[in-house]
Scaffold this motif. Structure first.
Motif, PDB file in Angstrom:
ATOM      1  N   CYS A 232      47.566  70.600  99.927  1.00 21.66           N
ATOM      2  CA  CYS A 232      46.390  69.831 100.338  1.00 21.66           C
ATOM      3  C   CYS A 232      45.934  68.897  99.221  1.00 21.66           C
ATOM      4  CB  CYS A 232      45.245  70.776 100.704  1.00 21.66           C
ATOM      5  SG  CYS A 232      45.699  72.012 101.950  1.00 21.66           S
ATOM      6  N   ILE A 233      45.636  67.664  99.622  1.00 21.07           N
ATOM      7  CA  ILE A 233      45.171  66.627  98.699  1.00 21.07           C
ATOM      8  C   ILE A 233      43.960  65.964  99.335  1.00 21.07           C
ATOM      9  CG2 ILE A 233      45.802  64.451  97.564  1.00 21.07           C
ATOM     10  CD1 ILE A 233      48.763  65.385  97.915  1.00 21.07           C
ATOM     11  N   LEU A 234      42.993  65.571  98.522  1.00 17.11           N
ATOM     12  CA  LEU A 234      41.821  64.888  99.066  1.00 17.11           C
ATOM     13  C   LEU A 234      42.215  63.519  99.606  1.00 17.11           C
ATOM     14  CD1 LEU A 234      38.744  65.521  96.744  1.00 17.11           C
ATOM     15  CD2 LEU A 234      39.062  66.231  99.109  1.00 17.11           C
ATOM     16  N   ARG A 235      41.878  63.284 100.847  1.00 20.02           N
ATOM     17  CA  ARG A 235      42.227  62.012 101.492  1.00 20.02           C
ATOM     18  C   ARG A 235      41.392  60.868 100.903  1.00 20.02           C
ATOM     19  NH1 ARG A 235      44.572  62.017 106.357  1.00 20.02           N
ATOM     20  NH2 ARG A 235      43.697  64.074 106.848  1.00 20.02           N
ATOM     21  N   GLY A 236      42.066  59.762 100.565  1.00 19.42           N
ATOM     22  CA  GLY A 236      41.380  58.565 100.106  1.00 19.42           C
ATOM     23  C   GLY A 236      40.904  58.599  98.672  1.00 19.42           C
ATOM     24  N   VAL A 237      41.278  59.644  97.923  1.00 15.90           N
ATOM     25  CA  VAL A 237      40.862  59.750  96.517  1.00 15.90           C
ATOM     26  C   VAL A 237      42.082  59.501  95.633  1.00 15.90           C
ATOM     27  CG1 VAL A 237      39.936  61.274  94.743  1.00 15.90           C
ATOM     28  CG2 VAL A 237      39.039  61.385  97.076  1.00 15.90           C
ATOM     29  N   PRO A 238      42.021  58.517  94.728  1.00 18.68           N
ATOM     30  CA  PRO A 238      43.175  58.237  93.861  1.00 18.68           C
ATOM     31  C   PRO A 238      43.534  59.451  93.008  1.00 18.68           C
ATOM     32  CG  PRO A 238      41.546  56.470  93.724  1.00 18.68           C
ATOM     33  CD  PRO A 238      40.907  57.593  94.474  1.00 18.68           C
ATOM     34  N   GLN A 239      44.830  59.685  92.859  1.00 11.01           N
ATOM     35  CA  GLN A 239      45.291  60.810  92.054  1.00 11.01           C
ATOM     36  C   GLN A 239      45.729  60.347  90.674  1.00 11.01           C
ATOM     37  OE1 GLN A 239      48.266  62.276  95.077  1.00 11.01           O
ATOM     38  NE2 GLN A 239      47.397  64.229  94.487  1.00 11.01           N
ATOM     39  N   THR A 240      45.721  61.279  89.737  1.00 10.77           N
ATOM     40  CA  THR A 240      46.296  60.990  88.434  1.00 10.77           C
ATOM     41  C   THR A 240      47.808  60.843  88.596  1.00 10.77           C
ATOM     42  OG1 THR A 240      46.681  63.311  87.885  1.00 10.77           O
ATOM     43  CG2 THR A 240      44.515  62.387  87.321  1.00 10.77           C
ATOM     44  N   ALA A 241      48.435  60.240  87.593  1.00  7.90           N
ATOM     45  CA  ALA A 241      49.885  60.053  87.661  1.00  7.90           C
ATOM     46  C   ALA A 241      50.597  61.396  87.750  1.00  7.90           C
ATOM     47  CB  ALA A 241      50.369  59.266  86.450  1.00  7.90           C
ATOM     48  N   ALA A 242      50.112  62.397  87.003  1.00  6.90           N
ATOM     49  CA  ALA A 242      50.747  63.714  87.012  1.00  6.90           C
ATOM     50  C   ALA A 242      50.614  64.378  88.382  1.00  6.90           C
ATOM     51  CB  ALA A 242      50.129  64.598  85.934  1.00  6.90           C
ATOM     52  N   ALA A 243      49.405  64.305  88.987  1.00  8.49           N
ATOM     53  CA  ALA A 243      49.200  64.908  90.303  1.00  8.49           C
ATOM     54  C   ALA A 243      50.035  64.203  91.366  1.00  8.49           C
ATOM     55  CB  ALA A 243      47.717  64.865  90.674  1.00  8.49           C
ATOM     56  N   GLN A 244      50.103  62.882  91.285  1.00  6.64           N
ATOM     57  CA  GLN A 244      50.902  62.115  92.246  1.00  6.64           C
ATOM     58  C   GLN A 244      52.374  62.497  92.149  1.00  6.64           C
ATOM     59  OE1 GLN A 244      49.844  59.642  94.656  1.00  6.64           O
ATOM     60  NE2 GLN A 244      51.914  60.216  95.284  1.00  6.64           N
ATOM     61  N   ARG A 245      52.858  62.629  90.918  1.00  7.99           N
ATOM     62  CA  ARG A 245      54.277  62.955  90.751  1.00  7.99           C
ATOM     63  C   ARG A 245      54.571  64.365  91.234  1.00  7.99           C
ATOM     64  NH1 ARG A 245      58.255  63.031  92.053  1.00  7.99           N
ATOM     65  NH2 ARG A 245      60.247  63.114  90.976  1.00  7.99           N
ATOM     66  N   PHE A 246      53.683  65.326  90.967  1.00  9.93           N
ATOM     67  CA  PHE A 246      53.922  66.691  91.437  1.00  9.93           C
ATOM     68  C   PHE A 246      53.877  66.758  92.960  1.00  9.93           C
ATOM     69  CE2 PHE A 246      52.845  71.096  92.456  1.00  9.93           C
ATOM     70  CZ  PHE A 246      53.791  71.768  91.704  1.00  9.93           C
ATOM     71  N   ALA A 247      52.928  66.026  93.568  1.00  5.11           N
ATOM     72  CA  ALA A 247      52.857  65.983  95.031  1.00  5.11           C
ATOM     73  C   ALA A 247      54.142  65.406  95.618  1.00  5.11           C
ATOM     74  CB  ALA A 247      51.645  65.169  95.468  1.00  5.11           C
ATOM     75  N   ASP A 248      54.644  64.334  95.015  1.00  3.02           N
ATOM     76  CA  ASP A 248      55.912  63.749  95.469  1.00  3.02           C
ATOM     77  C   ASP A 248      57.054  64.733  95.282  1.00  3.02           C
ATOM     78  OD1 ASP A 248      54.592  61.425  96.098  1.00  3.02           O
ATOM     79  OD2 ASP A 248      55.139  60.378  94.258  1.00  3.02           O
ATOM     80  N   PHE A 249      56.992  65.480  94.195  1.00  2.00           N
ATOM     81  CA  PHE A 249      58.005  66.490  93.881  1.00  2.00           C
ATOM     82  C   PHE A 249      58.077  67.528  95.009  1.00  2.00           C
ATOM     83  CE2 PHE A 249      59.723  69.945  91.155  1.00  2.00           C
ATOM     84  CZ  PHE A 249      60.718  69.246  90.497  1.00  2.00           C
ATOM     85  N   ILE A 250      56.906  67.980  95.458  1.00  2.00           N
ATOM     86  CA  ILE A 250      56.853  68.976  96.546  1.00  2.00           C
ATOM     87  C   ILE A 250      57.298  68.343  97.865  1.00  2.00           C
ATOM     88  CG2 ILE A 250      55.335  70.441  97.928  1.00  2.00           C
ATOM     89  CD1 ILE A 250      55.835  71.608  95.205  1.00  2.00           C
ATOM     90  N   ARG A 251      56.810  67.130  98.144  1.00  2.00           N
ATOM     91  CA  ARG A 251      57.197  66.446  99.387  1.00  2.00           C
ATOM     92  C   ARG A 251      58.706  66.313  99.509  1.00  2.00           C
ATOM     93  NH1 ARG A 251      52.869  62.892  98.050  1.00  2.00           N
ATOM     94  NH2 ARG A 251      51.113  62.995  99.516  1.00  2.00           N
ATOM     95  N   GLU A 252      59.347  65.875  98.425  1.00  2.00           N
ATOM     96  CA  GLU A 252      60.785  65.671  98.449  1.00  2.00           C
ATOM     97  C   GLU A 252      61.527  66.989  98.660  1.00  2.00           C
ATOM     98  OE1 GLU A 252      61.354  63.896  94.651  1.00  2.00           O
ATOM     99  OE2 GLU A 252      60.260  62.053  95.190  1.00  2.00           O
TER     100      GLU A 252
END
Length: 255
Positions: A232-252
């Motif tokens: 779960c990620i907050l909708r419409g709230v910009p993420q830090t680079a680290a959080a964005q990369r980890f989220a992409d890591f899980i998505r992939e």
């Protein structure tokens, strides 16, 4: 600049220009400010390139150990400079922390609609288990009412899996009255394994105990619909680079 500050910053003469006392004072502050700006720019660049940064994840101990560990291991090996913090808690707690901005990403069961973007990670199934020598018939196929009549061992009511189980039984006209309520999944399994009763558990989280024969699954005439554990990620709230990369890591990984 002299006009705006209403003071002389430069002493001008035939040999050139030098700083006045006020000019030297201002210069020291300007030099410090420029240095801080340059440091800030460098830090931002390092953060964008994941050479530094901080990532805070909210998840239960069970989800961390049963699901997240290999992802955390791989991410840490790729980005060792990122400091990772795990905040432990059940679904309702970590979703509250996410909502208040205290964690970057949360892993929770059935977050529902609202301000969260959710990515399904894995499904969980509710089952009933007992020790192999428990006085029940493991060849018998039990009905809902027969399960409800056992001395049940369940998690405490604030646990999302407990609420989900109760809701299913109530929809079928039955109320669960557990003999034992616990806050820790591990203790629930331990008490079931030594014969204290029949435990309502998540199958994926007791797979090892089922495989090694410490617990046995009761057969039932019903199948409780599975639940999803979501990132779960907050909708419409910009993420830090680290959080964005980890989220992409899980998505992939969970595609």
């Amino acid at each position: 600049l002299e006009r705006d500050l209403q003071t002389r910053l430069f002493a001008r003469n035939s040999r050139g220009v030098t700083l006045t006392a006020d000019g030297k004072l201002l210069y020291e502050y300007v030099r410090s400010a420029i240095g801080l700006l340059e440091t800030g720019e460098a830090k931002l660049s390092q953060t964008r390139e994941l050479q530094m940064g901080h990532l805070t994840i909210g998840a239960s101990d069970t989800v961390t150990s049963q699901f997240l560990l290999p992802y955390l291991d791989s991410f840490h090996k790729q980005y060792p400079a990122i400091h990772i913090q795990i905040v432990s808690g059940r679904s309702h707690k970590v979703l509250g922390l996410l909502q208040s901005g205290k964690v970057d990403i949360a892993f929770a069961s059935t977050p529902g609609e609202g301000s969260f973007e959710t990515i399904p990670c894995f499904a969980t199934h509710s089952i009933f288990v007992a020790s192999p020598d428990y006085p029940c018939d493991f060849d018998h196929v039990y009905t809902l009412s027969e399960i409800a009549d056992f001395p049940l061992i369940l998690l405490e009511r604030k646990a999302s899996s407990r609420l989900y189980l109760e809701k299913y039984f109530l929809q079928n006209g039955l109320r669960l009255n557990p003999e034992i309520e616990l806050g820790a999944r591990s203790l629930l399994v331990d008490l079931a394994a030594i014969g204290f009763g029949v435990a309502g558990v998540t199958e994926e989280f007791v797979r090892r105990d089922l495989d090694n024969g410490r617990l046995r699954k009761l057969q039932t005439t019903f199948d409780i619909p599975p639940r999803s554990v979501d990132m779960c990620i907050l909708r419409g709230v910009p993420q830090t680079a680290a959080a964005q990369r980890f989220a992409d890591f899980i998505r992939e990984s969970v595609k």
